[in-house]
Motif scaffolding. Structure first.
Motif, short mmCIF file in Angstrom:
data_model
loop_
_atom_site.label_atom_id
_atom_site.label_comp_id
_atom_site.label_asym_id
_atom_site.label_seq_id
_atom_site.Cartn_x
_atom_site.Cartn_y
_atom_site.Cartn_z
N ALA A 1 -4.66 5.62 4.65
CA ALA A 1 -4.16 6.00 5.92
C ALA A 1 -2.60 6.51 5.78
CB ALA A 1 -4.45 5.03 6.97
N LEU A 2 -1.87 5.66 5.20
CA LEU A 2 -0.56 6.00 4.90
C LEU A 2 -0.28 7.22 4.57
CD1 LEU A 2 0.70 2.57 3.64
CD2 LEU A 2 1.30 3.61 6.15
N LEU A 3 -1.26 7.65 3.43
CA LEU A 3 -1.23 8.84 2.74
C LEU A 3 -1.28 10.07 3.71
CD1 LEU A 3 -0.81 10.51 0.02
CD2 LEU A 3 -3.47 10.11 -0.12
N GLN A 4 -2.40 9.89 4.64
CA GLN A 4 -2.50 10.85 5.47
C GLN A 4 -1.39 11.15 6.65
OE1 GLN A 4 -6.29 10.17 8.04
NE2 GLN A 4 -6.53 12.35 7.85
N GLN A 5 -0.85 9.90 6.89
CA GLN A 5 0.45 10.02 7.97
C GLN A 5 1.63 10.95 6.96
OE1 GLN A 5 1.65 6.09 8.77
NE2 GLN A 5 -0.31 5.47 9.82
N LYS A 6 1.48 10.67 5.75
CA LYS A 6 2.82 11.75 4.99
C LYS A 6 2.20 13.20 4.82
CE LYS A 6 4.03 7.51 2.19
NZ LYS A 6 4.16 7.15 0.76
N GLN B 1 0.02 4.82 -3.81
CA GLN B 1 -0.28 6.16 -3.21
C GLN B 1 -0.90 7.10 -4.17
OE1 GLN B 1 0.55 7.26 0.09
NE2 GLN B 1 -0.22 5.16 0.09
N ALA B 2 -0.41 6.84 -5.36
CA ALA B 2 -1.18 7.96 -6.64
C ALA B 2 -2.43 7.64 -6.67
CB ALA B 2 -0.32 7.81 -7.81
N ILE B 3 -2.91 6.60 -6.71
CA ILE B 3 -4.26 6.18 -6.62
C ILE B 3 -5.09 6.59 -5.52
CG2 ILE B 3 -6.01 4.28 -6.74
CD1 ILE B 3 -4.03 2.63 -8.30
N ALA B 4 -4.39 6.42 -4.67
CA ALA B 4 -5.07 6.86 -3.07
C ALA B 4 -5.27 8.36 -3.25
CB ALA B 4 -4.19 6.57 -1.96
N ARG B 5 -4.37 9.04 -3.54
CA ARG B 5 -4.35 10.84 -3.66
C ARG B 5 -5.55 11.07 -4.64
NH1 ARG B 5 1.27 10.60 -3.39
NH2 ARG B 5 1.40 10.54 -5.59
N GLU B 6 -5.58 10.43 -5.83
CA GLU B 6 -6.75 10.52 -6.76
C GLU B 6 -7.85 10.37 -6.37
OE1 GLU B 6 -8.59 11.75 -10.38
OE2 GLU B 6 -6.81 12.36 -9.13
N TRP B 7 -8.17 9.26 -5.45
CA TRP B 7 -9.59 8.53 -4.98
C TRP B 7 -10.00 9.93 -3.91
CZ3 TRP B 7 -11.58 3.87 -6.09
CH2 TRP B 7 -12.69 3.50 -5.69
N ALA B 8 -8.93 10.27 -3.07
CA ALA B 8 -9.19 11.15 -2.04
C ALA B 8 -9.81 12.38 -2.87
CB ALA B 8 -8.02 11.07 -0.95
N PRO C 1 0.90 -1.17 -0.02
CA PRO C 1 -0.09 0.22 0.12
C PRO C 1 0.67 1.29 0.13
CG PRO C 1 -0.92 -1.71 1.66
CD PRO C 1 0.39 -2.11 1.00
N GLY C 2 2.08 1.27 0.53
CA GLY C 2 2.90 2.22 0.53
C GLY C 2 3.55 2.83 -0.63
N ASP C 3 3.55 1.66 -1.80
CA ASP C 3 4.29 2.01 -2.94
C ASP C 3 3.58 3.16 -3.66
OD1 ASP C 3 6.03 0.55 -5.02
OD2 ASP C 3 4.35 1.48 -6.07
N GLU C 4 4.57 4.04 -4.46
CA GLU C 4 3.86 5.14 -4.92
C GLU C 4 2.77 5.06 -5.88
OE1 GLU C 4 3.32 8.99 -6.00
OE2 GLU C 4 4.67 8.21 -4.36
#
Length: 344
Positions: free
Chosen positions: A330-335, A277-284, A271-274
């Motif tokens: 969640a990892l994205l929010q921690q960063k 993370q890019a998908i998580a950012r777009e989803w958010a 899940p921490g792979d970039e």
């Protein structure tokens, strides 16, 4: 065929008093009277009444209508064309009415005189829509109808297929269609829950409003029951004001991201792979826009989706992909933690 004033009133939705008033001001005088003195209306009178009501819907006062009809020499094709143009701008679910007007115009152009039943049916629909909605509301509904019209037939067919299979309205299998129906109604009615409720009530109570090509009442009742289950789940966590603030779900974008996410998960990408993370950012970003950039509303909706199986049944991302995405977010929010709230 001659109609008495009470019969004409029942067919058109007008009151006997209104018809008497039209007679008193010289706008619509009956062509005949019975031996007992009762007013009797023939087909020409009903055609003139149609023209009067058409011009009323265009916003003209009664004082001007008489002169206009006289100036135009009772030119029914011209009046019908004007009414159709107005309906195109003002009425959303008046497709059946518009088709009737088109038929009347065509028959007039061919030199035929429309049947009395054609005039009466058109007048009845005009009266029903006018009883339930203001001109401004009808204008908005008609304008929005163009954006959703093509999406209704396949959705209605899908609901009918479930009914034919005997699937209960409260089954989870119906929920994807209930969500599509709710989203489409919201898009059509600009998220106005009062307008949606009044349209549904009119549709159930007024057979004429459904026309010949609308979904049958039993299908509407079926999907309404399914939507009731979905609404009950949502309202355990959100208010109707919250729901009205939600935007149009970006379903196509979410499906695309869900496919990319499933492929990465299948390859064992953490899940921490970039890439994740890019998908998580777009989803958010999409979810933030969908919830009106309101973190509190977003949190309530996320809680509802996590707690309600009915809502999970229509989620684009299914477990365990959902847990995979939540972990990535969640990892994205921690960063990138949100800034601390300012103090007064």
């Amino acid at each position: 065929m001659l109609l008495k004033v009470g019969e004409l009133a029942r067919h058109t939705g007008l009151t006997v008093r209104a018809l008497h008033h039209y007679d008193a001001i010289g706008l619509l005088a009956p062509s005949a009277r019975s031996e007992a003195g009762y007013r009797l209306y023939n087909a020409a009178d009903i055609a003139r009444l149609h023209a009067i009501q058409a011009l009323r819907l265009l916003g003209l006062p009664l004082a001007e209508i008489g002169g206009l009809l006289g100036a135009e020499g009772g030119s029914l094709p011209t009046i019908i064309r004007r009414q159709m143009a107005s309906l195109d701008q003002q009425i959303a679910q008046a497709t059946a009415l518009r088709e009737r007007l088109g038929l009347l115009e065509q028959r007039l152009a061919e030199g035929a005189q429309p049947d009395m039943k054609d005039w009466l049916a058109t007048l009845e629909q005009m009266s029903i829509y006018g009883r339930h909605f203001s001109p401004a509301e009808l204008k908005s509904v008609m304008s929005n109808w163009r954006t959703v019209a093509d999406q209704w037939p396949p959705l209605i067919a899908d609901v009918a297929a479930l009914m034919a299979r005997g699937v209960p309205a409260d089954a989870l299998e119906v929920q994807p269609l209930a969500m599509r129906w709710m989203n489409l109604m919201g898009q059509w009615m600009d998220g106005n829950f009062d307008l949606i409720a009044r349209w549904g009530e009119m549709y159930r109570r007024e057979p004429v409003a459904r026309g010949d090509d609308g979904p049958p009442a039993e299908l509407v009742d079926y999907i309404s029951a399914a939507m009731g289950v979905r609404m009950a789940a949502l309202l355990r966590h959100l208010s109707t004001a919250d729901l009205a603030r939600l935007g149009k779900p970006p379903e196509d974008e979410w499906r695309r991201l869900a496919g990319e996410l499933a492929a990465l998960q299948a390859r064992g990408v953490p899940p921490g792979d970039e890439a994740v993370q890019a998908i998580a950012r777009e989803w958010a970003r999409l979810f933030d826009a969908f919830t009106g950039h309101d973190p509190a509303l977003a949190a309530r909706l996320m809680k509802a989706m996590g707690a309600e199986p009915v809502l999970q049944a229509v989620a684009v991302v299914k477990p365990p992909a959902r847990d995979y995405l939540l972990h990535a977010m969640a990892l994205l929010q921690q960063k990138n933690p949100p800034p601390p709230a300012s103090t007064p």
